[in-house]
Design an enzyme around this catalytic site. Structure first.
Site, mmCIF file in Angstrom:
data_model
loop_
_atom_site.group_PDB
_atom_site.id
_atom_site.type_symbol
_atom_site.label_atom_id
_atom_site.label_comp_id
_atom_site.label_asym_id
_atom_site.label_seq_id
_atom_site.Cartn_x
_atom_site.Cartn_y
_atom_site.Cartn_z
ATOM 1 C CB ALA A 1 -1.956 7.525 -3.604
ATOM 2 N N GLY B 1 1.028 -1.294 0.010
ATOM 3 C CA GLY B 1 0.012 0.165 -0.134
ATOM 4 C C GLY B 1 0.772 1.216 0.005
ATOM 5 C CG ASN B 2 -0.248 4.766 -1.721
ATOM 6 O OD1 ASN B 2 -1.058 5.640 -1.171
ATOM 7 N ND2 ASN B 2 -0.535 4.127 -2.567
ATOM 8 N NE ARG B 3 5.408 6.544 4.593
ATOM 9 C CZ ARG B 3 5.764 5.806 5.698
ATOM 10 N NH1 ARG B 3 4.915 5.709 6.613
ATOM 11 N NH2 ARG B 3 6.651 5.110 5.851
ATOM 12 C CB SER B 4 -2.466 8.098 -0.264
ATOM 13 O OG SER B 4 -3.878 8.961 -0.475
#
Ligand code: CTP
Length: 408
Positions: free
Chosen positions: A276, A208-211
């Site tokens: 994102a 995943g990502n930090r958005s």
């Protein structure tokens, strides 16, 4: 900067207790807040509470402190009036131009922006009289916020719940900073993607990502308040409050998001890809949890395959005449020794083929998950507009302003 004068009007509904949190929120940003309740609001919250929280005396009638001509002074001096909660009754009285208590008299005198946050039972909100009153108030330039959907006074639930005080506070500050909310998206459909997509490795692990999704939600909120019918296609959004008035479709993976965005884009007027999106996903996703020892190689080496580019896909669909929406993209960029974030953004606009690209610099704690944002808006016509540092709501207002010109 001298404190801005905000009048918080409180009318007589059970949600009056939430006005206390709103007064707190507004005061914390250094504003001078005066509470003007209706007489029935004081059946729910005592004057002493509002006096203690605001630091000003509280009165409900023009016949208190007559020598000061309170309604005229408070109304003339106000930089903003926020009525929260606003009952069906107070809206009807405002429509009729009544001045039968200090609050309505103050609103009649005021020339500043007026924001109304309604709260009432669903039946009252949907009643043709209230619907007509809301439309009239909006035509007159009063900003009537959407009520939230959820639990009401009793066991029932539906639209009519007061918007969360923190959300009202955020809108109040946005309006105070000069942002206008014209009704130029009324009758238009807007789709906003928000948050990060997640790609499963197995049932408990993912890439995943930090958005945070905050910018996408702020865009949806502003679009709702400019009159649009808004659908948010949300990936991981960190349990953000859904902006009242917007419909939310929850997805996880990039391919789920692609399907949902394309479905809702079919009859949309504007699509904003603020999500994102994970560019890659594991080639294989295990059905059961991978174990150390037994499946170690599947955990130490994850082979990835490329995901579809949703934004590019939208542009291709429009070229093929399948959709007509204006298309806005985002570019999360870090500059490097070869090029600046802005130059990478210009290159991305060409590559993606969208109408407008919001470029922001990320990394080193900038932007992802934060409450503020800044960057540049690049138009396909070559325009470059600097977006000053501001709350994500203020940035959202500028993005919508710039997007409207591409909406037919
Ligand atoms: N985007 C998309 N589908 C993807 C990747 C990105 O729709 N698979 C969209 C994002 O929502 C955003 C824009 O494309 O509006 C740019 O996203 P960004 O991550 O900055 O760009 P990438 O295309 O991933 O390019 P790169 O990572 O190489 O900079």
């Amino acid at each position: 900067m001298s404190p801005r004068k905000i009048v918080v009007g409180v009318s007589g509904g059970i949600a009056a207790y939430k006005a206390c949190a709103l007064v707190r929120d507004l005061k914390e940003f250094g504003d001078d807040v005066r509470v003007v309740p209706t007489p029935s609001a004081l059946n729910f919250v005592g004057a002493a509470t509002f006096e203690a929280l605001s630091g000003h005396p509280v009165s409900t009638t023009v016949f208190d402190a007559v020598d000061e001509v309170q309604h005229v002074r408070v109304g003339q001096e106000a930089d903003l009036i926020v009525i929260a909660p606003a009952t069906a009754d107070v809206m009807a009285r405002l429509v009729a131009g009544r001045a039968d208590d200090l609050l309505t008299a103050t609103v009649l005198v005021a020339t500043c922006p007026v924001v109304i946050a309604p709260a009432m039972h669903t039946e009252m909100w949907n009643n043709p009289a209230t619907v007509a009153n809301v439309a009239t108030l909006r035509e007159r330039g009063i900003i009537v916020l959407e009520p939230a959907h959820g639990r009401l006074t009793g066991k029932d639930s539906g639209p009519g719940r007061l918007m969360e005080p923190a959300q009202i506070g955020e809108i109040a500050r946005t309006i105070l900073s000069g942002v206008e909310l014209p009704q130029d998206l009324r009758g238009k459909k807007v789709v906003v993607s928000a948050g990060g997509t997640q790609e499963n490795i197995d049932p408990v692990r993912f890439i995943g990502n930090r958005s945070s999704g905050k910018q996408g939600f702020a865009l949806a909120d502003i679009a709702v308040h400019r009159g649009a019918e808004v659908t948010i296609v949300a990936g991981d959004t960190d349990q953000l409050e859904t902006p009242p008035g917007a419909t939310i479709v929850r997805v996880r993976s990039t391919r789920d998001m692609e399907a949902a965005v394309h479905k809702h884009a079919a009859d949309a007027d504007l699509v904003i890809m603020a999500a994102a999106v994970a560019d890659f996903r594991p080639v294989s996703q295990a059905d059961s949890k991978l174990k150390k020892g037994a499946d170690e190689s599947a955990l130490t080496t994850i082979t990835l395959t490329e995901n579809p580019d949703i934004l590019k896909g939208l542009v291709e669909k429009r070229r093929a005449g399948e959709i007509t929406a204006a298309i806005v993209g985002f570019a999360a960029e870090t500059g490097d020794h070869e090029s600046s974030a802005l130059d990478y953004g210009k290159e991305k606009l060409k590559r993606k083929g969208c109408d407008l690209l919001m470029v922001n610099e990320v990394g080193d704690g900038k932007v992802f998950g934060e409450d503020r944002n800044r960057g540049w808006l690049l138009g396909k016509d070559g325009s470059v507009t600097e977006v000053d540092d501001g709350s994500k709501q203020m940035v959202a207002a500028q993005i919508i302003d710039a997007s409207v010109r591409f909406v037919s």
